[in-house]
Design a protein around this motif. Sequence first.
Motif, mmCIF file in Angstrom:
data_model
loop_
_atom_site.group_PDB
_atom_site.id
_atom_site.type_symbol
_atom_site.label_atom_id
_atom_site.label_comp_id
_atom_site.label_asym_id
_atom_site.label_seq_id
_atom_site.Cartn_x
_atom_site.Cartn_y
_atom_site.Cartn_z
ATOM 1 N N PRO A 80 22.634 36.297 -54.832
ATOM 2 C CA PRO A 80 23.906 35.814 -55.364
ATOM 3 C C PRO A 80 24.238 34.446 -54.788
ATOM 4 N N ALA A 81 24.824 33.607 -55.612
ATOM 5 C CA ALA A 81 25.155 32.255 -55.169
ATOM 6 C C ALA A 81 26.386 32.256 -54.270
ATOM 7 N N HIS A 82 26.403 31.320 -53.319
ATOM 8 C CA HIS A 82 27.569 31.063 -52.476
ATOM 9 C C HIS A 82 28.007 32.304 -51.710
ATOM 10 N N VAL A 83 27.074 32.953 -51.044
ATOM 11 C CA VAL A 83 27.422 34.118 -50.234
ATOM 12 C C VAL A 83 27.689 33.656 -48.817
ATOM 13 N N HIS A 143 30.922 42.728 -46.947
ATOM 14 C CA HIS A 143 30.775 43.231 -48.317
ATOM 15 C C HIS A 143 29.988 44.536 -48.329
ATOM 16 N N THR A 193 33.998 29.125 -46.385
ATOM 17 C CA THR A 193 34.156 28.406 -47.642
ATOM 18 C C THR A 193 35.423 27.566 -47.590
ATOM 19 N N MET A 201 31.785 39.242 -53.401
ATOM 20 C CA MET A 201 30.452 38.824 -52.984
ATOM 21 C C MET A 201 30.433 37.367 -52.531
ATOM 22 N N SER A 202 31.165 36.511 -53.202
ATOM 23 C CA SER A 202 31.187 35.095 -52.837
ATOM 24 C C SER A 202 32.382 34.731 -51.975
ATOM 25 N N LYS A 203 33.164 35.747 -51.559
ATOM 26 C CA LYS A 203 34.371 35.482 -50.783
ATOM 27 C C LYS A 203 34.267 35.929 -49.336
ATOM 28 N N ARG A 223 23.814 43.730 -58.583
ATOM 29 C CA ARG A 223 24.731 43.121 -59.550
ATOM 30 C C ARG A 223 24.632 43.828 -60.908
ATOM 31 N N LYS A 256 28.235 38.856 -45.872
ATOM 32 C CA LYS A 256 27.350 39.910 -46.371
ATOM 33 C C LYS A 256 27.650 41.255 -45.722
#
Length: 470
Positions: A446-449, A129, A457, A121-123, A56, A126
């Motif tokens: 990272p949050a919410h991965v 990404h 999600t 990253m949160s969408k 990050r 892993k």
Amino acid sequence: MLDQLDPVILARAQFAFTISFHFIFPAFSIGTASYLMVLEGLWLKTGQGVYANLYRYWLKIFAVAFGMGVVSGLVMSYQFGTNWSVFSNKAGSIVGPLMAYEVLTAFFLEAGFLGVMLFGMSKVGKKLHFFATCMVALGTLISATWIIAVNSWMQTPAGFAINAKGQFVPAGSWLPIIFTASFPFRLVHTVIAAYLTTAFVVGAVGAWHLLRDRANPGARKMFSMAMWMAAIVAPIQILAGDAHGLNTLEHQPAKVLAMEGDYQPSPNGAPLVLFGFPSNDEARVRYEISIPHIGSLILKHDPYAPLPGLTDYPRDQWPPAPIIFWSFRIMVAIGFAMLGIGLWSLAARLRGRLYDWSWLHRAAIVMGPVGFVAVIAGWVTTEVGRQPFTVYGLLRTADSHSPLAAPAVAASLIAFVVVYFFAFGAGTYYLLRLMAKAPERGETEPAHVPQRAAGITPALGVAASSSAKG
């Protein structure tokens, strides 16, 4: 007063100025994209949050540098039409498609996955990404490949024919045009230079923060990784440079002789000219400091091997030796300084003091920007050494420029200087601000991965209604 200036010199100065600004950003983004790929791969493999933090951290820096590289690169293509229209007319059938391939492959690949890399990253999952990061890194390498192919054809032209209009056109297959005799040497040397440039920037940032907090895990990790690159890759670059030099001696001997300051032939072995002041007018190096036979040892791997001199070639084909004599020495000196830092870091690592030797950290900070100096010095050596030709041995620079008046070229040059220093000065200042901020100390992911690419999600309304029913 401007009417008395040479428009060709002004056009060359404008191209040199803009491409020097541009070159430092791709050199950095090529290495940074691959570094990000390694960081994310290590995060996925080990699960250690320090790699996610560093990813990050450097992702923000990469995004700014990448954008500056794209913007500064747009100017280059316009100059082919404004200042170098004759070159574009004569070599466009070769150069144009190669540059178009760079856009169609590398730029589209980078653009297609850059958004996922920066904001996904949160969408997405892993693995997806990480795939996006790999594609962006691959795109930077493909971009370098096509640009080096263009430049290598201009340095060692092959696979072409000349039509009735005096234009260079493909003579059948494109493979000889792309894979010229100098292409593999230039590509390897340039890509390794980009990796080393990035490594020393990363090492300088890590060293800066180690001097302030030796326990910071992010600073320790980035400094360690950078020093491994310096210790391992710097010797490889020196070997790659030697191979590149031997190839250049074979295909562009006048360039190498000017770099070495060898004006006179040496039938019993050429000396290594360490320092001096080359003079094309006098055909000698004034105040020369040299070591006998070492020049032949380096260039021929035989101390008594004969070497020609620049005087063996027509004087109107000599490159400006004073420029490339010194740019080459700057590049080589920086290369050996990088090797020295790498060896110093190995000694510190073996003694378990890599994060404690403050003088090593200070030296790494000083070495942080020198990679950019080295790549520009290498570019000057390569491009100025090709003079007086744009297409080596076939099309002279004096015959390649547009029929423009000197005031018009001077006005655009002044405009570029003003705009570039303000715009890219501000961007560079912002980059330094980002680097001055210390990496996060905690090893957090990272949050919410999401674990998968889709279906993980839920939308906020769906989540709220589901909780209400429960």
